[in-house]
Design a protein around this motif. Sequence first.
Motif, PDB file in Angstrom:
ATOM      1  N   GLY A   1      50.362  58.682  77.078  1.00 10.92           N
ATOM      2  CA  GLY A   1      49.437  57.612  77.421  1.00 10.92           C
ATOM      3  C   GLY A   1      47.967  57.971  77.342  1.00 10.92           C
ATOM      4  O   GLY A   1      47.123  57.239  77.862  1.00 10.92           O
ATOM      5  N   ILE A   2      47.650  59.079  76.692  1.00 15.16           N
ATOM      6  CA  ILE A   2      46.265  59.525  76.579  1.00 15.16           C
ATOM      7  C   ILE A   2      45.644  58.932  75.320  1.00 15.16           C
ATOM      8  O   ILE A   2      46.249  58.930  74.253  1.00 15.16           O
ATOM      9  N   GLY A   3      44.421  58.422  75.427  1.00 23.36           N
ATOM     10  CA  GLY A   3      43.739  57.843  74.282  1.00 23.36           C
ATOM     11  C   GLY A   3      43.256  58.908  73.317  1.00 23.36           C
ATOM     12  O   GLY A   3      42.825  59.993  73.719  1.00 23.36           O
ATOM     13  N   ILE A   4      43.318  58.596  72.019  1.00 24.31           N
ATOM     14  CA  ILE A   4      42.902  59.517  70.966  1.00 24.31           C
ATOM     15  C   ILE A   4      41.730  58.886  70.220  1.00 24.31           C
ATOM     16  O   ILE A   4      41.850  57.792  69.652  1.00 24.31           O
ATOM     17  N   TYR A   5      40.588  59.598  70.193  1.00 28.41           N
ATOM     18  CA  TYR A   5      39.380  59.062  69.571  1.00 28.41           C
ATOM     19  C   TYR A   5      38.766  60.113  68.638  1.00 28.41           C
ATOM     20  O   TYR A   5      38.839  61.307  68.901  1.00 28.41           O
ATOM     21  N   ILE A   6      38.180  59.624  67.563  1.00 24.98           N
ATOM     22  CA  ILE A   6      37.513  60.488  66.594  1.00 24.98           C
ATOM     23  C   ILE A   6      36.013  60.480  66.866  1.00 24.98           C
ATOM     24  O   ILE A   6      35.433  59.453  67.237  1.00 24.98           O
ATOM     25  N   SER A   7      35.365  61.632  66.674  1.00 27.47           N
ATOM     26  CA  SER A   7      33.919  61.763  66.874  1.00 27.47           C
ATOM     27  C   SER A   7      33.351  62.586  65.722  1.00 27.47           C
ATOM     28  O   SER A   7      33.476  63.812  65.711  1.00 27.47           O
ATOM     29  N   THR A   8      32.748  61.920  64.745  1.00 28.33           N
ATOM     30  CA  THR A   8      32.385  62.607  63.508  1.00 28.33           C
ATOM     31  C   THR A   8      31.007  62.210  63.000  1.00 28.33           C
ATOM     32  O   THR A   8      30.510  61.123  63.299  1.00 28.33           O
ATOM     33  N   GLY A   9      30.431  63.087  62.216  1.00 28.40           N
ATOM     34  CA  GLY A   9      29.213  62.753  61.507  1.00 28.40           C
ATOM     35  C   GLY A   9      29.483  61.904  60.281  1.00 28.40           C
ATOM     36  O   GLY A   9      28.563  61.297  59.725  1.00 28.40           O
ATOM     37  N   ARG A  10      30.719  61.871  59.832  1.00 24.70           N
ATOM     38  CA  ARG A  10      31.062  61.062  58.663  1.00 24.70           C
ATOM     39  C   ARG A  10      30.961  59.577  58.988  1.00 24.70           C
ATOM     40  O   ARG A  10      31.356  59.155  60.068  1.00 24.70           O
ATOM     41  N   PRO A  11      30.475  58.770  58.040  1.00 30.03           N
ATOM     42  CA  PRO A  11      30.632  57.321  58.197  1.00 30.03           C
ATOM     43  C   PRO A  11      32.108  56.961  58.016  1.00 30.03           C
ATOM     44  O   PRO A  11      32.881  57.721  57.420  1.00 30.03           O
ATOM     45  N   ARG A  12      32.486  55.814  58.532  1.00 28.47           N
ATOM     46  CA  ARG A  12      33.909  55.416  58.490  1.00 28.47           C
ATOM     47  C   ARG A  12      34.469  55.437  57.081  1.00 28.47           C
ATOM     48  O   ARG A  12      35.618  55.846  56.872  1.00 28.47           O
ATOM     49  N   ARG A  13      33.672  55.008  56.113  1.00 29.45           N
ATOM     50  CA  ARG A  13      34.162  54.922  54.738  1.00 29.45           C
ATOM     51  C   ARG A  13      34.527  56.289  54.162  1.00 29.45           C
ATOM     52  O   ARG A  13      35.341  56.370  53.226  1.00 29.45           O
ATOM     53  N   LEU A  14      33.948  57.355  54.671  1.00 30.05           N
ATOM     54  CA  LEU A  14      34.217  58.686  54.134  1.00 30.05           C
ATOM     55  C   LEU A  14      35.248  59.463  54.951  1.00 30.05           C
ATOM     56  O   LEU A  14      35.471  60.646  54.698  1.00 30.05           O
ATOM     57  N   ILE A  15      35.875  58.813  55.908  1.00 27.81           N
ATOM     58  CA  ILE A  15      36.956  59.473  56.647  1.00 27.81           C
ATOM     59  C   ILE A  15      38.242  59.270  55.846  1.00 27.81           C
ATOM     60  O   ILE A  15      38.870  58.215  55.888  1.00 27.81           O
ATOM     61  N   ASN A  16      38.607  60.292  55.100  1.00 28.78           N
ATOM     62  CA  ASN A  16      39.735  60.192  54.173  1.00 28.78           C
ATOM     63  C   ASN A  16      40.795  61.265  54.402  1.00 28.78           C
ATOM     64  O   ASN A  16      41.652  61.489  53.545  1.00 28.78           O
ATOM     65  N   ASN A  17      40.715  61.930  55.568  1.00 26.42           N
ATOM     66  CA  ASN A  17      41.565  63.101  55.765  1.00 26.42           C
ATOM     67  C   ASN A  17      42.337  63.071  57.088  1.00 26.42           C
ATOM     68  O   ASN A  17      42.739  64.113  57.614  1.00 26.42           O
ATOM     69  N   LEU A  18      42.573  61.864  57.609  1.00 25.89           N
ATOM     70  CA  LEU A  18      43.269  61.743  58.893  1.00 25.89           C
ATOM     71  C   LEU A  18      44.566  60.944  58.784  1.00 25.89           C
ATOM     72  O   LEU A  18      45.045  60.390  59.771  1.00 25.89           O
ATOM     73  N   ASP A  19      45.121  60.878  57.589  1.00 26.22           N
ATOM     74  CA  ASP A  19      46.298  60.035  57.382  1.00 26.22           C
ATOM     75  C   ASP A  19      47.455  60.376  58.320  1.00 26.22           C
ATOM     76  O   ASP A  19      48.165  59.476  58.787  1.00 26.22           O
ATOM     77  N   GLU A  20      47.633  61.677  58.608  1.00 24.51           N
ATOM     78  CA  GLU A  20      48.778  62.088  59.439  1.00 24.51           C
ATOM     79  C   GLU A  20      48.696  61.555  60.868  1.00 24.51           C
ATOM     80  O   GLU A  20      49.723  61.438  61.545  1.00 24.51           O
ATOM     81  N   ILE A  21      47.487  61.253  61.324  1.00 26.12           N
ATOM     82  CA  ILE A  21      47.341  60.792  62.716  1.00 26.12           C
ATOM     83  C   ILE A  21      46.721  59.400  62.803  1.00 26.12           C
ATOM     84  O   ILE A  21      46.382  58.957  63.906  1.00 26.12           O
TER      85      ILE A  21
END
Length: 260
Positions: free
Chosen positions: A36-56
């Motif tokens: 029940g724990i929330g999972i959040y991403i925190s990155t310098g990448r803009p959303r359009r360049l996030i291309n490496n998180l398919d597994e999660i």
Amino acid sequence: MIKALFFDVDGTLVSFKTHRIPQSAVDALTEAKRRGIGIYISTGRPRRLINNLDEIDHLIDGYITATGAYCTVGGDVIRCLTIPDDEARAFVRKSDEMRFATLVVGVRDLTVINPNTDVDRLYRKMLNVSDLGEDIPVERVLRQGVIQFTPIIDTDTERQLMPMMKHCVSARWYPDFADITARGADKGTALKAMAARIGVDVSETMAFGDGGNDKPIIGAAGVGVAMGNATDDVKAAADYVTSSVDDDGVASALRHFRVI
């Protein structure tokens, strides 16, 4: 009790060596989500360049992107801070004048101006990113509002340019480029906005990172974790230093704090 986890991407969740998330981290986040724990991403990448998180991808509840300038939870935009138009246009002119490559990130689109061999080296090879919007006119992006510039410049040039960006701040997570955003846009202030949106106290958050732009969120979170491959200043800012991304650092820290 930790209720929300925030993860940097490059060098934290994703290995620079393999461009993939270690299986140990995938398994750890799957277990955290089951609890029940929330999972959040925190990155310098803009959303359009996030291309490496398919597994999660199916585990992620929200995103801090563009170094905190643009944040979403589910399909809702909860933060969008743009650089003043006059400063954005002045920076584009300076990039043209000095001929340094710059990624220009708008609210919807992005483009790269003055591309050179460093763009291929850093984006296409190191970050495994291909689509940089070279066919999109910079004027189109400027009209949307710019949320981030990522110029490929050294620190001396950065110091020379930032006085003209009076309402902006700059941060680095890799030595060869800087991320410039509107003042107030950093991962730490973004975490506070995200926590308020999801109804979690900041003390109930845990944040992971490895680069300079992660220091604000590591300092703001209830528990700040630096990866073993992090820079020394990031480690000094953290409550705990785990092993490197390639040595199961995420899973090790989550077990250490009994999150999983």
